[in-house]
Design a protein around this motif. Structure first.
Motif, short mmCIF file in Angstrom:
data_model
loop_
_atom_site.label_atom_id
_atom_site.label_comp_id
_atom_site.label_asym_id
_atom_site.label_seq_id
_atom_site.Cartn_x
_atom_site.Cartn_y
_atom_site.Cartn_z
N GLY A 62 0.82 -1.20 0.00
CA GLY A 62 0.00 0.00 0.00
C GLY A 62 0.86 1.25 0.00
N THR A 63 0.24 2.39 -0.25
CA THR A 63 0.96 3.65 -0.32
C THR A 63 0.21 4.72 0.49
OG1 THR A 63 -0.23 4.27 -2.34
CG2 THR A 63 1.90 3.16 -2.60
N VAL A 106 -7.65 1.05 8.33
CA VAL A 106 -8.34 0.63 7.11
C VAL A 106 -7.32 0.17 6.06
CG1 VAL A 106 -9.69 1.46 5.14
CG2 VAL A 106 -10.39 2.05 7.47
N LYS A 107 -6.25 0.93 5.89
CA LYS A 107 -5.22 0.57 4.91
C LYS A 107 -4.51 -0.72 5.31
CE LYS A 107 -4.41 5.34 3.50
NZ LYS A 107 -3.48 6.50 3.56
N TYR A 108 -4.26 -0.87 6.59
CA TYR A 108 -3.60 -2.09 7.08
C TYR A 108 -4.48 -3.31 6.82
CZ TYR A 108 -1.55 -5.45 10.36
OH TYR A 108 -0.99 -6.57 10.92
N ASP A 109 -5.77 -3.20 7.13
CA ASP A 109 -6.69 -4.32 6.92
C ASP A 109 -6.84 -4.63 5.43
OD1 ASP A 109 -7.07 -4.66 9.60
OD2 ASP A 109 -8.96 -3.56 9.69
N THR A 110 -6.79 -3.60 4.59
CA THR A 110 -6.87 -3.81 3.14
C THR A 110 -5.69 -4.62 2.65
OG1 THR A 110 -8.07 -1.72 2.84
CG2 THR A 110 -7.01 -2.67 0.90
N LYS A 111 -4.50 -4.28 3.15
CA LYS A 111 -3.29 -5.02 2.76
C LYS A 111 -3.38 -6.48 3.21
CE LYS A 111 0.26 -4.84 5.34
NZ LYS A 111 1.41 -4.43 6.15
N GLU A 112 -3.76 -6.70 4.45
CA GLU A 112 -3.84 -8.06 4.98
C GLU A 112 -4.90 -8.88 4.23
OE1 GLU A 112 -1.89 -9.47 7.56
OE2 GLU A 112 -0.75 -7.70 6.98
N THR A 113 -6.02 -8.26 3.92
CA THR A 113 -7.08 -8.97 3.20
C THR A 113 -6.64 -9.32 1.79
OG1 THR A 113 -8.74 -7.76 4.50
CG2 THR A 113 -9.50 -8.88 2.52
N SER A 114 -5.90 -8.41 1.15
CA SER A 114 -5.41 -8.67 -0.21
C SER A 114 -4.45 -9.85 -0.23
CB SER A 114 -4.70 -7.42 -0.77
OG SER A 114 -5.62 -6.37 -0.95
N GLN A 115 -3.58 -9.93 0.76
CA GLN A 115 -2.64 -11.05 0.82
C GLN A 115 -3.37 -12.37 1.04
OE1 GLN A 115 0.12 -9.79 3.85
NE2 GLN A 115 1.25 -8.44 2.47
N GLN A 116 -4.41 -12.34 1.85
CA GLN A 116 -5.20 -13.54 2.07
C GLN A 116 -5.92 -13.95 0.78
OE1 GLN A 116 -7.98 -13.27 5.31
NE2 GLN A 116 -9.12 -15.06 4.66
N ASP A 117 -6.43 -12.96 0.04
CA ASP A 117 -7.10 -13.25 -1.23
C ASP A 117 -6.15 -13.93 -2.22
OD1 ASP A 117 -9.46 -12.21 -0.37
OD2 ASP A 117 -9.27 -10.29 -1.41
N LEU A 118 -4.90 -13.48 -2.25
CA LEU A 118 -3.92 -14.09 -3.15
C LEU A 118 -3.76 -15.58 -2.85
CD1 LEU A 118 -1.03 -11.46 -3.41
CD2 LEU A 118 -2.32 -12.39 -5.30
N PRO A 161 6.79 4.55 -5.00
CA PRO A 161 6.91 4.34 -3.55
C PRO A 161 6.35 2.99 -3.09
CG PRO A 161 5.06 5.78 -4.03
CD PRO A 161 5.78 5.57 -5.33
N GLY A 162 5.65 2.29 -3.93
CA GLY A 162 5.02 1.01 -3.60
C GLY A 162 3.86 0.82 -4.54
N SER A 163 2.94 -0.07 -4.18
CA SER A 163 1.77 -0.28 -5.02
C SER A 163 0.59 -0.65 -4.17
CB SER A 163 2.03 -1.36 -6.08
OG SER A 163 2.02 -2.64 -5.48
N ASP A 164 -0.58 -0.52 -4.75
CA ASP A 164 -1.81 -0.94 -4.09
C ASP A 164 -1.76 -2.45 -3.86
OD1 ASP A 164 -4.74 -1.94 -4.10
OD2 ASP A 164 -4.94 0.22 -3.85
N PRO A 165 -2.21 -2.94 -2.71
CA PRO A 165 -2.17 -4.38 -2.45
C PRO A 165 -2.95 -5.22 -3.46
CG PRO A 165 -2.60 -3.17 -0.42
CD PRO A 165 -2.69 -2.19 -1.54
#
Length: 731
Positions: free
Chosen positions: A424-425, A531-543, A597-601
């Protein structure tokens, strides 16, 4: 072929006249039906933004801790406030607000009310658009350089339209940016915070309705003019694709308006380029086969009928893999991904429908649509297929050397995948162009207590709040922790946690949750960083969940299409390696060339879905033709022949799809620019390397085993055809 006697020809003409009339009426009805769809659905494309949301918290599942915290926080503050943070960089403004004294509440509040009272929004006083019982506040800069105005806008009023054109939010932010400089005497004023970012994000997505579609159509038209070298045909193909987009837009609009699906700006942009790209790809395949058939049939209807029958299976299989892959996103815990699944699937269904009905009806208008390169029956042009004959010959002569070399290079780039930064960024990094909200955020960080504007917010039992404040005082990265005002009906209150470094606020979420849960196991940690932290964690779980399911679904579809096991496994492995290469190359370029700087999860998952589902399409087009040719020429010559005759059209299709996804980069948002590169590069890689070299080399080297356990895996009579016999078949 002997000529038909005149008497018999006249009889055939009389017999077929009613049939031709019925076909003509049917074709006209199909065309009129699609024109009606275009007329109704076209205008809805401009209305999609009215039924879309770009609120990040709305994308998370209800079970996410930050979402549950937001629900509780609304009980503490039901004003529905949407804060606008206005940075007024002027030392005189700070003196006027505070008189050089410490930040006492009443003087700052009085100054804020004075400034707000001078602002009007399209004739409406700004004071009538504020959240109830929420006063505007003013905070001094740490270095004496200005004032931060915190203006609580009424979120329900902000969503309303003014004259059906723009929202009150857009108008209010524009009014603040235009009128606050005069009201304060300051030359440098920025509007940031949730209201500023939402407005600038909406403006960036606003280009989807016009600029993105215009650029996409222009790029595709240019490619089609080069491919077809025809004046009329490219416009027919493009018109067909746009008509399919109108149908998709109409369906998506109705479903989003009824709250059946979730639509956001990202899905809206992807829908446009997905439909244009996919429909044009299917059209290229159909038109290419139609041109071949025109050389064998006297009547265009017979030619389009033969072409349709030859193309319907690979087009349906191609669409099926994309639809299946997209629908797997329904398993995602992120509402944004889950919404993209059906939105994209609707787009693909519309692409198939328009390519197999509307375009054939247009092509039946006559051979003149190919002008000036009109194909006539009986010509049988002896085309050498140019460069594709040489490429196919090289692959046939050195299959093992080619697939080992190409495979080794692709796998080498896969080792860079772990360096792809998808954590995330910051909000300021979302935009690729200069926007006022970002300038305001930077001013906030430089001159004010930026962490206080974007804190973590902990909902905890009121009697345990002091203990939490005490324990957080010794936590690394926490600048302050204070108990908020008020309690919920069940006795819970808020603890506001301000990070020392706003850019590292996400890193505080887990340690703060650990401390909060130790004090009160029912504590909830929310706020924008959470919210951003949970979005990153959820994206990794989705992968971890979705990728294996997508691969399994696509593999099953390929097995049913090719009636084999080995060939589909080859295609899946090749496609996965291709995706790894695309992501590895993207990581290297993003980190060391573009300096992102990074990317969206969500980038890796969305990129995977499109590259696996769309990338395997070109191998489907190749291998379905190979299956047809292997039955006549044998496994070696059949694959070579398939590569030769499909090389041009599949490459054209790949270039079109890569170009359409590449146009996403015209929207100045980091997520779309990165997705554009990953998918466009991956599609070209699939088209030019994987489908051209890796897959055919593997198939030729494996020989009959490629088609196991189908009948093609057994020796065929044509397998050992002599070169002169193969040349005869080629002609």
């Amino acid at each position: 072929m002997p000529a038909t006697p005149p008497g018999r020809r006249e009889a055939q003409t009389r017999d077929t006249t009613p049939r031709r009339w019925r076909r003509g009426v049917l074709g006209a009805l199909v065309i009129l039906g699609w024109l009606a769809i275009a007329g109704i659905g076209g205008p809805t494309m401009g209305k999609l933004s009215q039924v879309s949301t770009n609120d990040a918290s709305a994308f998370l599942p209800a079970s996410a801790e930050s979402v549950r915290a937001s629900e509780k926080l609304r009980e503490l503050d039901d004003s529905g406030a949407l804060p606008a943070l206005v940075t007024v960089l002027d030392a005189e403004a700070q003196k006027a607000a505070f008189g050089g004294a410490p930040p006492a509440g009443p003087p700052g509040a009085a100054y804020a009310a004075q400034i707000v009272g001078k602002v009007t929004v399209d004739g409406t006083p700004l004071t009538e658009l504020l959240a109830a019982n929420q006063p505007s506040l003013a905070l001094p800069a740490n270095d004496g350089s200005g004032v931060l105005l915190i203006i609580p806008l009424d979120s329900s009023k902000m969503a309303q339209l003014i004259d059906g054109e723009k929202t009150y939010l857009e108008a209010t932010v524009a009014a603040l940016r235009a009128q606050v400089p005069d009201a304060t005497g300051a030359q440098t004023v920025h509007v940031t915070g949730p209201a500023g970012y939402a407005t600038d994000l909406g403006a960036a997505f606003g280009g989807i309705d016009g600029l993105l579609l215009l650029v996409t159509l222009g790029v595709v038209l240019l490619i089609l003019l080069v491919v077809y070298r025809s004046v009329i045909l490219p416009f027919l193909v493009l018109f067909s694709s746009v008509t399919g987009l109108a149908l998709a837009g109409l369906i998506v609009y109705l479903l989003a308006k009824a709250d059946i699906i979730v639509l956001n700006g990202q899905s809206q942009g992807i829908l446009s380029i997905l439909v244009i790209g996919a429909a044009t790809d299917y059209s290229l395949l159909l038109v290419s086969r139609y041109r071949e058939e025109l050389e064998k049939h006297d009547r265009p209807f017979d030619a389009i009928k033969a072409a349709w029958r030859a193309c319907v299976e690979p087009i349906a299989a191609s669409a099926g893999t994309v639809i299946a892959g997209l629908l797997c996103l329904l398993l995602s815990d992120l509402n944004s991904n889950r919404g993209l699944g059906p939105v994209g699937a609707i787009g693909i269904v519309a692409s198939v429908a328009v390519s197999l009905t509307f375009l054939p009806a247009l092509l039946m208008l006559g051979r003149w649509v190919f002008w000036p390169r009109i194909s006539h029956a009986g010509e049988h042009r002896a085309e050498s297929h140019g460069v594709w004959t040489r490429i196919a010959g090289s692959v046939e002569r050195n299959p093992r050397r080619i697939w080992i070399t190409v495979g080794a290079v692709l796998i080498a780039f896969c080792f860079a995948v772990p360096t792809f930064k998808a954590e995330g960024t910051a909000d300021a990094d979302v935009f690729l162009t200069k926007v006022d909200a970002v300038d305001g955020q930077r001013a906030l960080q430089e001159h004010f207590d930026a962490g206080a504007a974007d804190p973590l917010r902990v909902v905890i039992a009121a009697d345990k709040a002091p203990e939490l404040v005490d324990k957080l005082g010794g936590t690394n990265g926490v600048a302050s922790a204070t108990v908020g005002q008020g309690q919920t009906d069940d006795g819970r209150t808020e603890v506001v946690v301000v990070p020392t470094d706003p850019d590292k606020a996400q890193q505080l979420v887990e340690p703060v949750r650990d401390v909060a849960h130790a004090v009160d196991r029912d504590a909830l940690v929310g706020g924008d960083p959470a919210v951003k932290y949970d979005t990153k964690e959820t994206s990794q779980q989705d992968l971890r969940i979705i990728i294996p399911i997508v691969l399994t679904v696509v593999l099953v579809i390929l097995m049913m299409l090719l009636r084999a096991v080995v060939a589909p496994l080859m295609l899946i492995v090749a496609t996965v390696v291709s995706f790894g290469t695309a992501l590895g190359v993207s990581a290297l370029l993003f980190n060391h060339v573009f300096d992102f700087p990074g990317s969206d999860p969500a980038v890796p998952l969305i990129g995977f879905i499109f590259l696996v589902a769309l990338g395997v399409d070109y191998s489907i087009f190749l291998m379905t033709r190979a299956r047809e040719e292997v039955g006549r020429l044998g496994p070696r010559a059949g694959v070579t022949r398939a590569l030769t005759v499909t090389g041009g059209v599949i490459t054209s299709a790949g270039v079109v799809l890569a170009a359409t996804f590449g146009t996403l980069a015209v929207i100045p948002l980091l997520f779309l620019a990165q997705l554009a590169f990953v998918v466009a590069f991956g599609v070209l890689l699939d088209t030019l390397i994987v489908r051209t070299l890796l897959v055919p080399a593997l198939a030729i080297d494996a020989g009959r085993f490629t088609w196991w356990p189908s009948k093609l895996s057994h020796r065929t009579p044509a397998q050992d055809a002599a070169p002169e016999e193969r040349e005869l078949v080629d002609r």
